[in-house]
Design a protein around this motif. Structure first.
Motif, short mmCIF file in Angstrom:
data_model
loop_
_atom_site.label_atom_id
_atom_site.label_comp_id
_atom_site.label_asym_id
_atom_site.label_seq_id
_atom_site.Cartn_x
_atom_site.Cartn_y
_atom_site.Cartn_z
N GLU A 149 0.84 -1.20 0.00
CA GLU A 149 0.00 0.00 0.00
C GLU A 149 0.88 1.25 0.00
O GLU A 149 0.61 2.21 -0.74
CB GLU A 149 -0.92 -0.02 1.21
CG GLU A 149 -1.97 1.07 1.23
CD GLU A 149 -3.02 0.89 0.14
OE1 GLU A 149 -3.57 1.93 -0.31
OE2 GLU A 149 -3.29 -0.25 -0.26
N GLY A 152 2.34 2.39 -3.21
CA GLY A 152 1.44 3.02 -4.17
C GLY A 152 0.98 2.10 -5.28
O GLY A 152 0.51 2.57 -6.32
N PHE A 153 1.06 0.79 -5.08
CA PHE A 153 0.67 -0.16 -6.11
C PHE A 153 -0.85 -0.28 -6.18
O PHE A 153 -1.54 -0.27 -5.15
CB PHE A 153 1.25 -1.54 -5.82
CG PHE A 153 2.75 -1.63 -5.99
CD1 PHE A 153 3.46 -0.61 -6.60
CD2 PHE A 153 3.43 -2.74 -5.54
CE1 PHE A 153 4.83 -0.70 -6.77
CE2 PHE A 153 4.81 -2.85 -5.70
CZ PHE A 153 5.51 -1.82 -6.31
N ASP A 154 -1.37 -0.43 -7.40
CA ASP A 154 -2.79 -0.76 -7.55
C ASP A 154 -2.96 -2.26 -7.33
O ASP A 154 -1.99 -2.98 -7.08
CB ASP A 154 -3.32 -0.32 -8.92
CG ASP A 154 -2.57 -0.98 -10.09
OD1 ASP A 154 -1.96 -2.04 -9.89
OD2 ASP A 154 -2.63 -0.43 -11.21
N GLU A 155 -4.20 -2.75 -7.42
CA GLU A 155 -4.47 -4.15 -7.09
C GLU A 155 -3.71 -5.11 -8.00
O GLU A 155 -3.22 -6.15 -7.55
CB GLU A 155 -5.97 -4.43 -7.17
CG GLU A 155 -6.79 -3.73 -6.10
CD GLU A 155 -6.28 -4.03 -4.69
OE1 GLU A 155 -6.07 -5.23 -4.39
OE2 GLU A 155 -6.10 -3.09 -3.92
N GLU A 156 -3.60 -4.78 -9.28
CA GLU A 156 -2.90 -5.65 -10.21
C GLU A 156 -1.41 -5.71 -9.88
O GLU A 156 -0.79 -6.78 -9.88
CB GLU A 156 -3.10 -5.17 -11.64
CG GLU A 156 -2.43 -6.05 -12.70
CD GLU A 156 -2.88 -7.50 -12.64
OE1 GLU A 156 -2.05 -8.39 -12.95
OE2 GLU A 156 -4.05 -7.76 -12.30
N LYS A 157 -0.82 -4.56 -9.57
CA LYS A 157 0.60 -4.53 -9.22
C LYS A 157 0.86 -5.24 -7.89
O LYS A 157 1.92 -5.85 -7.70
CB LYS A 157 1.11 -3.09 -9.15
CG LYS A 157 1.55 -2.53 -10.50
CD LYS A 157 2.43 -1.30 -10.31
CE LYS A 157 3.08 -0.90 -11.62
NZ LYS A 157 4.02 0.23 -11.44
N LYS A 158 -0.10 -5.16 -6.98
CA LYS A 158 0.04 -5.87 -5.71
C LYS A 158 0.13 -7.37 -5.96
O LYS A 158 0.97 -8.06 -5.36
CB LYS A 158 -1.12 -5.56 -4.78
CG LYS A 158 -1.09 -4.16 -4.17
CD LYS A 158 -2.31 -3.94 -3.29
CE LYS A 158 -2.32 -2.52 -2.72
NZ LYS A 158 -3.53 -2.28 -1.89
N LYS A 159 -0.74 -7.89 -6.83
CA LYS A 159 -0.72 -9.32 -7.14
C LYS A 159 0.60 -9.72 -7.79
O LYS A 159 1.18 -10.76 -7.47
CB LYS A 159 -1.88 -9.66 -8.07
CG LYS A 159 -3.24 -9.61 -7.42
CD LYS A 159 -4.34 -9.98 -8.41
CE LYS A 159 -5.71 -9.91 -7.76
NZ LYS A 159 -6.80 -10.23 -8.73
#
Length: 358
Positions: A149, A152-159
């Motif tokens: 978080e 600054g990653f979005d959900e796709e980058k988090k995965k």
């Protein structure tokens, strides 16, 4: 409770695990062989495999052969303030079109820090009870979620980042961070972290957010308890251990036994699962995949039985019974009138014409 005991088979190992959990106040949980399919399809990301065996039940309702025990326990756990349901189980589950023996425990309700520490400690004790050399790898999903978080990653980058950490793929992880050097330094430190309290100390400078520091404090407390209990050498931090961010919220762990190429034990804190079910409870637990023990125990003890006693029917029943009792002091005994097909034994005792043949 460390032991070099090697059980003769996985059933004996599961029985020993049940005794361990009983001594810690856990009660047995028994579920039906079948469950409504809807329970599993709504939580398919929580399952190890999405290959579920289904059939039409009474009234046309779609049913499933249980692929999991945890979902049933959480669904049926009572919700009472300051109350925690502690249960253990040994069940056959059906996964990837196979029947699998699984044992484990779940702790559901108004959890305290003690409950969480107890479950992690029982996971280590379970590995010790199974025999041989072992290790428990520990991570923290709350910590990983907080770092991703802050990056600054979005959900796709988090995965994608979680996949890189899981595979320890620092090349793709660095490319994912791009010009975000702060994110790369922190994620690189997490990927490289492996060890005990000293590894956690080396990680501290990179974890500055309050939520990250809280997770570090939880890990520090756990490592302290494990050290005080004599398991420091068998536990290590490893942030490649992870589970679904949508379900898991706290400490997660995997256990390994020497001679088995994959984890024999897996668990963690999954507070988000009860939330998805509309419940307020917290939850933590683990499963031991007893089917993986089969080859290990077969290798340790290639014999079906320690002593085979063959007799032609002429020896007295008293003498035969006494011989079987004496042999039982050294292990398992099979008494038979003829050589059994497909069996193997370490020692043979033969009685013919009313006496023992030397």
């Amino acid at each position: 409770m460390k032991t070099d005991q090697i059980w003769a088979n996985e059933e004996q190992a599961v029985f020993a695990l049940r005794r361990l959990y009983q001594r810690c106040g856990y009660t047995p949980y028994k579920m039906s062989q079948f469950e409504e399919y809807d329970l599993y399809v709504r939580n398919k990301d929580f399952l190890i495999s999405d290959r579920i065996i289904t059939f039409s039940g009474e009234g046309g309702k779609l049913m499933a052969l249980k692929p999991d025990v945890t979902l049933s326990i959480v669904k049926n756990a009572p919700e009472t303030p300051r109350v925690v349901q502690k249960v253990y189980y040994s069940e056959n589950v059906y996964r990837d079109y196979r029947e699998i023996m699984q044992a484990g425990l779940e702790c559901v309700g108004d959890l305290t820090r003690y409950d969480i520490a107890e479950v992690v400690l029982l996971a280590v004790k379970s590995l010790a009870l199974l025999g041989g050399r072992y290790v428990l790898d520990i991570s923290h999903m709350g910590l990983l979620a907080a770092v991703l978080e802050r990056c600054g990653f979005d959900e796709e980058k988090k995965k994608q980042a979680m996949g890189c950490l899981r595979r320890k793929n620092t090349h793709d992880l660095k490319a994912l961070c791009g010009e975000n050097h702060g994110a790369w330094e922190c994620l690189q430190a997490l990927s490289a972290c492996r060890g005990g309290a000293e590894a956690l100390d080396a990680l501290r400078p990179y974890l500055t957010a309050p939520s990250e520091q809280q997770a570090v404090g939880e890990l520090e407390a756990l490592l302290g308890i494990l050290k005080a209990s004599g398991y420091e050498a068998q536990v290590r931090l490893d942030f490649s251990v992870s589970n679904d961010l949508g379900y898991y919220s706290g400490v997660v762990f995997r256990g390994y036994l020497e001679g088995i190429p994959e984890s024999i034990l897996s668990g963690g804190q999954y507070d988000k699962l009860p939330r998805k079910m509309g419940r307020k409870s917290k939850a933590i637990g683990f499963a031991v995949y007893a089917d993986l023990l089969q080859e290990l125990y077969r290798e340790k003890n290639p014999f079906d039985v320690d002593t085979l006693i063959l007799h032609d029917g002429s020896v007295s029943l008293t003498e035969l019974t006494a011989a079987a009792a004496a042999a039982a002091k050294d292990g398992s005994v099979l008494v038979a009138a003829s050589v059994p097909n497909g069996r193997s034994w370490k020692k043979l005792i033969r009685f013919e014409k009313g006496g023992q043949v030397l």
